[in-house]
Scaffold this active site. Structure first.
Site, PDB file in Angstrom:
ATOM      1  N   THR A 116      37.562  42.076  37.425  1.00 19.94           N
ATOM      2  CA  THR A 116      37.151  41.948  36.949  1.00 19.94           C
ATOM      3  C   THR A 116      37.465  40.746  35.722  1.00 19.94           C
ATOM      4  OG1 THR A 116      35.930  43.990  36.099  1.00 19.94           O
ATOM      5  CG2 THR A 116      35.526  43.016  34.655  1.00 19.94           C
ATOM      6  N   THR A 164      43.660  42.598  41.496  1.00 25.75           N
ATOM      7  CA  THR A 164      45.172  42.275  41.834  1.00 25.75           C
ATOM      8  C   THR A 164      46.024  43.386  42.966  1.00 25.75           C
ATOM      9  OG1 THR A 164      46.123  43.612  40.235  1.00 25.75           O
ATOM     10  CG2 THR A 164      45.927  41.371  39.799  1.00 25.75           C
ATOM     11  N   ASP A 165      45.443  44.960  43.240  1.00 26.17           N
ATOM     12  CA  ASP A 165      45.898  45.517  43.550  1.00 26.17           C
ATOM     13  C   ASP A 165      46.793  45.112  44.960  1.00 26.17           C
ATOM     14  OD1 ASP A 165      45.619  47.194  42.004  1.00 26.17           O
ATOM     15  OD2 ASP A 165      45.047  48.525  42.684  1.00 26.17           O
ATOM     16  N   LYS A 220      52.490  42.154  45.010  1.00 29.68           N
ATOM     17  CA  LYS A 220      52.515  41.756  44.030  1.00 29.68           C
ATOM     18  C   LYS A 220      53.659  43.180  43.571  1.00 29.68           C
ATOM     19  CE  LYS A 220      49.319  44.798  41.056  1.00 29.68           C
ATOM     20  NZ  LYS A 220      48.686  45.504  40.670  1.00 29.68           N
TER      21      LYS A 220
END
Lengths: 503, 448
Positions: B101, B177-178, B255
């Site tokens: 989102t 983002t994961d 990440k």
């Protein structure tokens, strides 16, 4: 303005008080940082922007806010042990601090509030940069409470537990030449060590038929109710008051940031007077938010904001309140200091202002312990030692912190046994500041404060009378007092003088 | 869901979430809007949003009464009515929503937060976008990035190809983002010879707050999307400040933090560029990227074999477990320790359990076994220690490779989508396809 002539009752003055009291939990509300707020030098500065979030508010409002925020940047001072990733908005909040929750619940219970079935944490949108996340976390702890005041019940609408905001770095503090930092190229600087420190926000209902002085007393009573838990912070900036003031024919005006309790009555008076003056000259009172100035008057800050913009804090699940735990808290509630105040006035016969001073002082605990252990000592004498004698000694650049509880107990034990007189106390205290380990007996001998036996006193006075025959009683008393001060009760000296004069 | 008793009461009273009610519980009385029950929390309490904005839970039990009141609110999202402007002088960027989102709309009356995606919503949330490009866009799917599968990657790649055909000057993929770096690697292999930039952006702080990193990531992402870097990139915060974003290479990004804004870092290489938020200036840090308008021929190449497993080596690893992987996968990636090691036990320690026989059996059965560094940074080197030499002899793939674990995993799926021949698989794996392998590592590339 003729403030003293305002008839507040006739003016139908109404006021609401909102008290913000920082809690003295070890850690912040949603992270493991210390709440000490002691660090002075930042270890880093984080620079951020903020953006409006689309809402049901009109597009024009959003556009204006966008333009406003676009021109602003927020500089946050980071401190090593008092700031972490939660404070810099780089990590979700940890679980709600149970210690802070317990203190807040105790306060809500002391104020006779209904406790909700579970705690729902909310995000209150804030866009002045004082919160790195652009919202403040806040939750209802109690509703519908009350506090006794002068035979009436003062309604306590709500007790909320929330995160304190970051403190703005004011004029001159960051070397910007004394300008309001918020105005300097749209750059505002905040210190993050206050952010996240738990505080309770206590809101009274609309209070009518109270004078400004009484309203100030109500605020004081709410403050000492919080302090009853002995787990709230005290000192400058740890308790802040906001007000709502209105008069007949006017509008509700919000007054922010009354830092000192002693100013509250004055602020209310001045604000009511300002509104009455406007109405008298045919002007309108605007529904607005005003800031308190040093002299107790107020200045325009912004139009009154609409209802708080809140939505749930989804990173913290609702916290269930266990009935057994609540019951335990209720059973172990401390004696409210409001009751204590009453007890000091009635049972210990302290004058009202002295009782207030004792309750407000750092020596409340030891005062009570001394009265418990040495009930025959005059409470006024003990109270005066803690509220004024120590201050006098401190003013002489002596470190009264070197005095320990044992010193006070020893002194008041001597007093109770009538082995010293109260006039000897200041010299003894000074002595123990300088020689904390000296035995009482040695100190009395050294200072020549051992109480005279009745015969010894009689003899000294008789001798003085004999040396100066025909001397006026008053003068003889003065000379005798000079000779025996600290070693005899002045009443006894007077009696001895009377007797000697009769001869 | 509320408890059956409460649901029954609500039905009886004709009250739905969003309706106004008055609730009495003992001496207390409250008015507010009935909230839907969230998953967490006490099902025996009803939640009201009071007039002052707070949510309050009231226990259902003895003395509980509810009265339906007039008014209330509908808990429903309505799209913003901002028309996407068309400026002929500006390039066109397509924004494709791949879950996550990046924009929200908050309804303060009910406290509801809605994901906002229409171009109108986006322009309402990020007015600065229209200063960079004409924005068009659509949502591909709505899921957490952890629910992504290789099939989703194929769907995204196909949509990107469609947009390129439709003459988009740049494409932005909004993504949770994961797993963003997995998707970035997948796009890099599936979209060879990209003629325009494909830029992935996301946000580490939820978009319902004014402090979200969404605006800066998206704005800088738009700058990247209209730049001449015709590569798959990931555009996210470079530091904890709102100063600049880094544009990372899709096969060399990872990440590295659960929550910080600057969680994404380039591994073993410099990022393509720094993009300053304030003046939208792009500071290029490399010159080995494909330029917009290069001569290469673009064609979607999205064949994948998802039957690839990932194993994290650790002390005491069970050889039987390694052997069992033959039943599940067509290829495995092993996150090895140090320079690329697992237990080989050449000295015959009685307690140690070498997994070499199990690995060798897999290799001999035709299954590729790919080694990647558990250390994240650095290069596999199987020549230095005896363990490495044993593994090289056993036929594991990876000696000399500086790939990230995720890029190697995605690459193996992609390679196995093209060939099953072990020799060809080995050769292709060890050949640089999309920048995932380099021949030199600059001294400035660690922890920056």
């Amino acid at each position: 303005m003729p403030e003293e002539k305002i008839d507040f009752k006739k003016a139908r003055m109404k006021a609401g008080i909102e008290i913000h009291q920082q809690l003295d939990s070890k850690q912040k509300l949603f992270c493991g940082c210390s709440t000490a707020m002691q660090e002075k030098e930042p270890v880093a500065v984080v620079v951020r922007k903020q953006h409006p979030v689309a809402s049901e508010l009109g597009a024009i409002d959003a556009a204006a806010q966008y333009e406003y925020l676009r021109g602003r940047s927020f500089h946050y001072h980071v401190f090593r042990d008092e700031t972490c990733l939660v404070d810099t908005d780089e990590e979700p909040p940890h679980a709600l601090n149970r210690e802070a929750l317990q203190i807040a619940l105790e306060i809500a219970m002391l104020l006779n509030c209904e406790i909700p079935a579970e705690i729902n944490v909310m995000r209150k949108t804030i866009t002045d940069g004082s919160n790195t996340g652009a919202f403040q976390r806040t939750m209802i702890i109690g509703t519908g409470g009350w506090m006794k005041f002068g035979g009436k019940k003062v309604p306590i609408t709500q007790v909320a537990l929330e995160e304190d905001s970051a403190a703005i770095v004011r004029e001159g503090e960051n070397g910007n030449g004394g300008k309001d930092p918020a105005e300097e190229n749209g750059k505002a600087t905040y210190r993050l060590n206050r952010l996240g420190v738990p505080l309770v926000e206590i809101t009274t209902g609309t209070l009518e038929d109270f004078s400004p002085g009484q309203l100030q007393e109500i605020a004081f009573m709410i403050g000492i109710t919080c302090r009853s838990t002995e787990k709230v912070k005290h000192g400058i900036g740890t308790i802040r008051q906001d007000l709502n003031v209105s008069v007949r024919g006017g509008e509700r005006v919000e007054v922010k940031g009354v830092q000192e309790l002693g100013m509250l009555a004055k602020v209310i008076e001045k604000e009511a007077a300002r509104q009455l003056e406007l109405l008298k000259t045919g002007k309108k009172v605007e529904k607005e938010t005003r800031a308190t100035l040093l002299d107790g008057s107020t200045r325009f800050m912004r139009p009154m904001p609409g209802a708080a913009r809140m939505y749930p804090e989804t990173d913290v699940p609702p916290v269930a309140l266990d009935d057994v735990w609540l019951k335990q808290l209720r059973e172990k509630l401390p004696e409210p200091w409001t009751d204590k105040l009453e007890r000091f006035k009635t049972k210990l016969e302290l004058p009202a202002d002295l009782a207030v001073q004792v309750v407000g002082s750092d020596y409340l605990d030891i005062f009570e312990n001394i009265m418990k252990k040495h009930p025959k000592v005059n409470a006024v004498v003990v109270a005066n030692v803690f509220t004024s004698t120590l201050k006098d000694i401190g003013r002489r650049k002596l470190d009264v912190k070197r005095l320990e509880d044992r010193h006070f107990f020893a002194i008041f034990s001597e007093l109770e046994k009538k082995r010293i007189v109260k006039e000897a106390i200041p010299d003894l205290l000074v002595n123990f500041v300088n020689a904390p380990d000296e035995a009482m007996g040695d100190a009395l001998r050294k200072l020549n404060l051992t109480m005279l036996k009745p015969d010894e006193l009689k003899e000294i006075v008789a001798q003085l009378a004999k040396d100066s025959p025909g001397m006026a009683k008053e003068r003889l008393y003065g000379i005798a007092m000079g000779r025996v001060r600290g070693r005899a009760d002045p009443q006894d000296v007077l009696k001895a003088v009377e007797r000697a004069a009769k001869k | 869901m509320y408890s059956p008793e409460i649901e029954a009461l609500l039905k009886k009273k004709g009250v739905e979430a969003g309706g106004r009610v008055r609730v009495t519980a003992g001496k207390a009385e409250y008015e507010g809007i009935l909230m839907p029950r969230v998953v967490a929390g006490d099902a025996q309490s009803i939640v009201l949003k009071l007039e002052n904005g707070y949510n309050l839970s009231v226990r259902y039990g003895k003395g509980f009464e509810m009265k339906k009141l007039a008014g209330g609110a509908r808990i429903k999202h309505k799209a913003a009515d901002v028309a996407p402007a068309k400026d002929a002088s500006k390039p066109t960027v397509t924004v494709l929503g791949c879950g996550g989102t990046i924009a929200s709309r908050v309804d303060y009356t009910t406290g509801a937060v809605f994901p906002a995606f229409s171009p109108g919503d986006m322009l309402a949330s990020f007015p600065e976008l229209k200063e960079v490009a004409n924005i068009r866009g659509r949502k591909l799917f709505d899921l957490f990035s952890d629910d992504m599968t290789p099939a989703h990657w194929q769907a995204i790649a196909a949509e990107v190809a469609k947009e390129i055909k439709a003459k988009a000057d740049g494409i932005i993929l909004m993504h949770g983002t994961d797993t963003m770096h997995y998707t970035a690697a997948a796009m890099s292999f599936m979209l060879p010879n990209l003629p325009v930039p494909v830029v992935m952006v996301g946000s580490q702080r939820s978009s319902d707050r004014g402090s979200s990193d969404n605006a800066m990531n998206l704005t800088c992402g738009a700058v990247a999307a209209v730049s001449d870097v015709a590569e798959v990139g990931v555009c996210m915060h470079g530091t904890t400040n709102d100063d600049y974003c880094l544009l990372h290479q899709g096969t060399k990004v990872r990440k590295l933090h659960t929550s910080r804004r600057d969680a994404f870092r380039s591994i073993n290489v410099r990022p393509f560029a720094k993009i300053w938020y304030e003046d939208r200036r792009m500071e290029v840090l490399r010159d080995d990227y494909k330029r917009r308008g290069h001569a290469g021929r673009f064609a979607l190449d999205d064949k994948m074999n998802p039957r690839v497993g990932f194993v994290y080596n650790h002390p005491g690893m069970d050889p039987a477990y390694v052997a069992s992987l033959a039943n599940h996968f067509d290829g495995i990636v092993v996150a090895a320790t140090g320079l690329g090691h697992v237990s080989t036990n050449p000295k015959g320690d009685p307690l140690a359990r070498s997994i070499v026989p199990a690995l060798k059996a897999l290799v001999d059965s035709g299954m590729p076994v790919v080694f990647v560094p558990q250390t994240i940074y650095g290069r596999i080197n199987l020549n230095v220690y005896e363990a490495g030499r044993i593994l090289e002899a056993a036929g594991v793939i990876g000696n000399g490779c500086d790939w990230t674990p995720e890029a190697a995993l995605v690459k193996l799926m992609w390679v196995l989508g093209h060939t099953k021949d072990p020799k060809k698989v080995r050769e292709l794996m060890l050949t640089n396809v999309a920048g995932e392998l380099t021949e030199r590592t600059g001294t400035e590339t660690f922890m920056t």
